[in-house]
Design a protein around this motif. Structure first.
Motif, PDB file in Angstrom:
ATOM      1  N   LEU A 100       0.918  -1.257  -0.037  1.00 51.56           N
ATOM      2  CA  LEU A 100      -0.089   0.000  -0.202  1.00 51.56           C
ATOM      3  C   LEU A 100       0.940   1.219  -0.212  1.00 51.56           C
ATOM      4  O   LEU A 100       0.633   2.453  -0.657  1.00 51.56           O
ATOM      5  N   ARG A 104       0.817   4.226  -2.870  1.00 50.01           N
ATOM      6  CA  ARG A 104       0.412   5.466  -2.735  1.00 50.01           C
ATOM      7  C   ARG A 104       1.517   6.697  -2.907  1.00 50.01           C
ATOM      8  O   ARG A 104       0.975   7.746  -3.099  1.00 50.01           O
ATOM      9  N   LEU A 144      -5.213  -3.777  -2.547  1.00 46.95           N
ATOM     10  CA  LEU A 144      -5.831  -2.425  -2.905  1.00 46.95           C
ATOM     11  C   LEU A 144      -7.038  -2.431  -2.748  1.00 46.95           C
ATOM     12  O   LEU A 144      -7.680  -1.472  -2.098  1.00 46.95           O
ATOM     13  N   ALA A 147      -7.842  -2.456   0.891  1.00 47.30           N
ATOM     14  CA  ALA A 147      -7.907  -1.155   1.419  1.00 47.30           C
ATOM     15  C   ALA A 147      -8.877  -0.104   1.243  1.00 47.30           C
ATOM     16  O   ALA A 147      -8.663   1.108   1.744  1.00 47.30           O
TER      17      ALA A 147
END
Length: 184
Positions: A100, A104, A144, A147
């Protein structure tokens, strides 16, 4: 006359009976949970396993026997669906957080070789790290989604109308004068 049951249903508490009746009447709950509640109420009313299964829309009394055994051990938690035999996760929370974090952050053109992330470029960058040698794009996509990220909205984008081009003199920043008109 039905067979004698090896593991008969234990007596229900008042709270369990109320919850089972509530689940059995639910129109918004999962169909599986509603059916299981109906089966348990039928068995508690004294119906044989096969008849309780038929009245709840099931076909097998064996499934009722398994449900009753699970209910005797776990109570109302037996109504919930369990995971369906998928393989165990190979990446723990630390590795998932690393995936993650990488997704990001904006990519570095020199180091990562891309201006925007795609699943394959994320995979290529992450596979360089120890422990991620076998990482698949499917795993990245699953992390992904878990999340709460959707790839279309959260992807990193290049600035519209600006591109970096390789020339003999080096990398040049090229700006499109009609970029604003093309956006709309």
């Amino acid at each position: 006359m039905p067979r004698r049951q090896k593991n008969p249903l234990r007596p229900l508490t008042d709270q369990e009976r109320l919850e089972l009746e509530r689940f059995s009447r639910s129109h918004h709950g999962a169909v599986v949970v509603v059916g299981r509640a109906k089966v348990l109420l039928g068995v508690s009313a004294g119906l044989p396993y096969t008849q309780a299964a038929q009245e709840a829309g099931r076909t097998s009394g064996d499934g009722v026997a398994h449900l009753v055994a699970r209910f005797n051990q776990h109570g109302l938690q037996a109504l919930a669906t369990r995971s369906g035999g998928r393989p165990p996760r190979t990446y723990g929370s630390a590795q998932r957080n690393r995936i993650l974090d990488t997704a990001r952050r904006p990519p570095d053109r020199e180091q990562d070789g891309t201006a925007t992330w795609s699943l394959s470029t994320l995979q290529r960058v992450l596979r360089r790290e120890p422990g991620f040698e076998q990482l698949s794009t499917y795993t990245i996509l699953g992390v992904l989604h878990e999340a709460g990220l959707t790839w279309q909205r959260d992807r990193t984008w290049c600035e519209t109308g600006v591109a970096q081009r390789q020339r003999k003199s080096g990398v040049v920043k090229v700006t499109d004068p009609n970029a604003e008109a093309k956006k709309s």
